[in-house]
Design a protein around this motif. Structure first.
Motif, PDB file in Angstrom:
ATOM      1  N   ILE A 143       0.846  -1.200   0.000  1.00  0.00           N
ATOM      2  CA  ILE A 143       0.000   0.000   0.000  1.00  0.00           C
ATOM      3  C   ILE A 143       0.877   1.244   0.000  1.00  0.00           C
ATOM      4  O   ILE A 143       0.626   2.194  -0.750  1.00  0.00           O
ATOM      5  N   MET A 144       1.938   1.224   0.833  1.00  0.00           N
ATOM      6  CA  MET A 144       2.857   2.368   0.873  1.00  0.00           C
ATOM      7  C   MET A 144       3.490   2.578  -0.491  1.00  0.00           C
ATOM      8  O   MET A 144       3.614   3.709  -0.963  1.00  0.00           O
ATOM      9  N   SER A 145       3.868   1.497  -1.145  1.00  0.00           N
ATOM     10  CA  SER A 145       4.475   1.596  -2.467  1.00  0.00           C
ATOM     11  C   SER A 145       3.510   2.249  -3.444  1.00  0.00           C
ATOM     12  O   SER A 145       3.887   3.144  -4.206  1.00  0.00           O
ATOM     13  N   LEU A 146       2.230   1.814  -3.410  1.00  0.00           N
ATOM     14  CA  LEU A 146       1.229   2.404  -4.306  1.00  0.00           C
ATOM     15  C   LEU A 146       1.018   3.885  -4.006  1.00  0.00           C
ATOM     16  O   LEU A 146       0.914   4.709  -4.915  1.00  0.00           O
ATOM     17  N   ILE A 147       0.982   4.214  -2.708  1.00  0.00           N
ATOM     18  CA  ILE A 147       0.783   5.621  -2.337  1.00  0.00           C
ATOM     19  C   ILE A 147       1.977   6.456  -2.781  1.00  0.00           C
ATOM     20  O   ILE A 147       1.814   7.537  -3.353  1.00  0.00           O
ATOM     21  N   LEU A 197      -6.492  11.226   4.120  1.00  0.00           N
ATOM     22  CA  LEU A 197      -7.045  10.806   2.836  1.00  0.00           C
ATOM     23  C   LEU A 197      -7.052   9.293   2.665  1.00  0.00           C
ATOM     24  O   LEU A 197      -7.982   8.728   2.098  1.00  0.00           O
ATOM     25  N   THR A 198      -5.990   8.611   3.154  1.00  0.00           N
ATOM     26  CA  THR A 198      -5.833   7.175   2.866  1.00  0.00           C
ATOM     27  C   THR A 198      -5.986   6.286   4.090  1.00  0.00           C
ATOM     28  O   THR A 198      -6.178   5.078   3.944  1.00  0.00           O
ATOM     29  N   GLY A 199      -5.855   6.852   5.272  1.00  0.00           N
ATOM     30  CA  GLY A 199      -5.906   6.036   6.481  1.00  0.00           C
ATOM     31  C   GLY A 199      -4.557   5.414   6.813  1.00  0.00           C
ATOM     32  O   GLY A 199      -4.437   4.628   7.745  1.00  0.00           O
ATOM     33  N   LEU A 200      -3.518   5.726   6.047  1.00  0.00           N
ATOM     34  CA  LEU A 200      -2.199   5.120   6.247  1.00  0.00           C
ATOM     35  C   LEU A 200      -1.254   6.157   6.853  1.00  0.00           C
ATOM     36  O   LEU A 200      -1.167   7.288   6.378  1.00  0.00           O
ATOM     37  N   ASP A 201      -0.538   5.742   7.877  1.00  0.00           N
ATOM     38  CA  ASP A 201       0.436   6.620   8.524  1.00  0.00           C
ATOM     39  C   ASP A 201       1.774   6.446   7.798  1.00  0.00           C
ATOM     40  O   ASP A 201       2.486   5.470   8.014  1.00  0.00           O
ATOM     41  N   GLU A 205       4.002   5.805  -5.173  1.00  0.00           N
ATOM     42  CA  GLU A 205       3.979   5.916  -6.637  1.00  0.00           C
ATOM     43  C   GLU A 205       2.967   6.951  -7.097  1.00  0.00           C
ATOM     44  O   GLU A 205       3.173   7.629  -8.108  1.00  0.00           O
ATOM     45  N   SER A 206       1.861   7.062  -6.370  1.00  0.00           N
ATOM     46  CA  SER A 206       0.814   7.985  -6.814  1.00  0.00           C
ATOM     47  C   SER A 206       1.023   9.414  -6.307  1.00  0.00           C
ATOM     48  O   SER A 206       0.403  10.339  -6.819  1.00  0.00           O
ATOM     49  N   LEU A 207       1.915   9.622  -5.311  1.00  0.00           N
ATOM     50  CA  LEU A 207       2.132  10.978  -4.798  1.00  0.00           C
ATOM     51  C   LEU A 207       2.580  11.962  -5.878  1.00  0.00           C
ATOM     52  O   LEU A 207       2.070  13.081  -5.916  1.00  0.00           O
ATOM     53  N   PRO A 208       3.500  11.588  -6.788  1.00  0.00           N
ATOM     54  CA  PRO A 208       3.869  12.558  -7.832  1.00  0.00           C
ATOM     55  C   PRO A 208       2.672  12.943  -8.711  1.00  0.00           C
ATOM     56  O   PRO A 208       2.520  14.104  -9.083  1.00  0.00           O
ATOM     57  N   LYS A 209       1.798  11.961  -8.997  1.00  0.00           N
ATOM     58  CA  LYS A 209       0.602  12.264  -9.809  1.00  0.00           C
ATOM     59  C   LYS A 209      -0.318  13.214  -9.043  1.00  0.00           C
ATOM     60  O   LYS A 209      -0.857  14.176  -9.613  1.00  0.00           O
ATOM     61  N   ILE A 210      -0.505  12.936  -7.753  1.00  0.00           N
ATOM     62  CA  ILE A 210      -1.363  13.794  -6.927  1.00  0.00           C
ATOM     63  C   ILE A 210      -0.777  15.191  -6.867  1.00  0.00           C
ATOM     64  O   ILE A 210      -1.485  16.187  -7.043  1.00  0.00           O
ATOM     65  N   ALA A 211       0.547  15.279  -6.641  1.00  0.00           N
ATOM     66  CA  ALA A 211       1.204  16.584  -6.569  1.00  0.00           C
ATOM     67  C   ALA A 211       1.055  17.337  -7.886  1.00  0.00           C
ATOM     68  O   ALA A 211       0.801  18.548  -7.898  1.00  0.00           O
ATOM     69  N   LYS A 234       5.052   6.098  10.013  1.00  0.00           N
ATOM     70  CA  LYS A 234       5.319   4.745  10.530  1.00  0.00           C
ATOM     71  C   LYS A 234       5.797   3.833   9.409  1.00  0.00           C
ATOM     72  O   LYS A 234       6.712   3.029   9.591  1.00  0.00           O
ATOM     73  N   ALA A 235       5.158   3.927   8.246  1.00  0.00           N
ATOM     74  CA  ALA A 235       5.529   3.057   7.134  1.00  0.00           C
ATOM     75  C   ALA A 235       6.955   3.325   6.680  1.00  0.00           C
ATOM     76  O   ALA A 235       7.698   2.397   6.358  1.00  0.00           O
ATOM     77  N   LEU A 236       7.364   4.605   6.644  1.00  0.00           N
ATOM     78  CA  LEU A 236       8.731   4.946   6.237  1.00  0.00           C
ATOM     79  C   LEU A 236       9.747   4.428   7.249  1.00  0.00           C
ATOM     80  O   LEU A 236      10.848   4.015   6.884  1.00  0.00           O
ATOM     81  N   GLU A 237       9.405   4.431   8.533  1.00  0.00           N
ATOM     82  CA  GLU A 237      10.308   3.942   9.581  1.00  0.00           C
ATOM     83  C   GLU A 237      10.570   2.444   9.418  1.00  0.00           C
ATOM     84  O   GLU A 237      11.601   1.935   9.856  1.00  0.00           O
ATOM     85  N   GLN A 238       9.595   1.720   8.791  1.00  0.00           N
ATOM     86  CA  GLN A 238       9.753   0.261   8.637  1.00  0.00           C
ATOM     87  C   GLN A 238      10.652  -0.100   7.462  1.00  0.00           C
ATOM     88  O   GLN A 238      11.077  -1.248   7.340  1.00  0.00           O
ATOM     89  N   ILE A 239      10.967   0.853   6.602  1.00  0.00           N
ATOM     90  CA  ILE A 239      11.841   0.579   5.458  1.00  0.00           C
ATOM     91  C   ILE A 239      13.278   0.522   5.965  1.00  0.00           C
ATOM     92  O   ILE A 239      13.738   1.458   6.649  1.00  0.00           O
ATOM     93  N   PRO A 240      13.993  -0.554   5.619  1.00  0.00           N
ATOM     94  CA  PRO A 240      15.394  -0.681   6.090  1.00  0.00           C
ATOM     95  C   PRO A 240      16.255   0.491   5.610  1.00  0.00           C
ATOM     96  O   PRO A 240      16.149   0.901   4.449  1.00  0.00           O
TER      97      PRO A 240
END
Length: 181
Positions: free
Chosen positions: A110-114, A163-167, A116-122, A170-176
């Motif tokens: 989900i984070m990957s999809l978000i 907008l998405t319900g995703l934090d 990926e879509s952030l540049p389009k949203i921006a 937190k998701a970025l902190e989980q990326i190595p």
């Protein structure tokens, strides 16, 4: 005598002749009525029957056309309903498959999809700015532009979460390899 008798006989003959004349005239009237019947009434009645038959035929034709039109509308409606139902089922199946894929890959997908879509949203959000010639930013007390940009960036994670319900923090902190600043 004889003259009187003769006068009476003559009168009786005239009465008989008049009665015969009346009979003849009555027969002539009857003949003319029958002639009128044949010449005027019969064709008029035939024309009336013809008009009634044509009206009945038109009514039957109109009812048949209306029935056919109703059947066609019903068939088209059925086909459209089937099409809408098929489209709805296909969309539901697609959503179900997406949900299964999201479930399988979890928050990382989900984070990957978000992300990926952030540049389009921006790009969509920024597109009205193409029409702007000049931007004047009035900063707060310290007067630095960097503090304004920092405020804008700080508002991004709560906006994405709303907008998405995703934090995303937190998701970025989980990326190595990503550390919290």
């Amino acid at each position: 005598g004889i003259n009187a008798e003769y006068g009476q006989e003559k009168m009786q003959i005239e009465v008989v002749e008049r009665r015969k004349q009346i009979d003849i005239e009555e027969q002539e009237v009857s003949r003319k009525e029958k002639e009128l019947e044949c010449v005027k009434r019969a064709p008029a009645e035939a024309e009336s029957r013809k008009v009634m038959i044509l009206a009945e035929a038109q009514k039957t034709k109109t009812l048949a056309l209306a029935g056919a039109e109703a059947a066609a509308i019903k068939a088209i409606g059925g086909a459209e309903a089937y099409q809408i139902e098929a489209l709805g089922k296909a969309e539901a199946e697609q959503m179900s498959q997406k949900a299964a894929a999201y479930n399988q890959y979890g928050d990382a997908a989900i984070m990957s999809l978000i992300l990926e879509s952030l540049p389009k949203i921006a790009a969509e959000v920024a597109s009205p700015m193409n029409k702007i010639d000049d931007i004047v930013m009035v900063s707060g007390n310290d007067g630095s532009m960097s503090s304004e940009v920092t405020k804008l960036l700080a508002q991004l994670p709560p906006s994405v979460q709303a907008l998405t319900g995703l934090d995303i923090t937190k998701a970025l902190e989980q990326i190595p390899g990503v550390t919290k600043a």
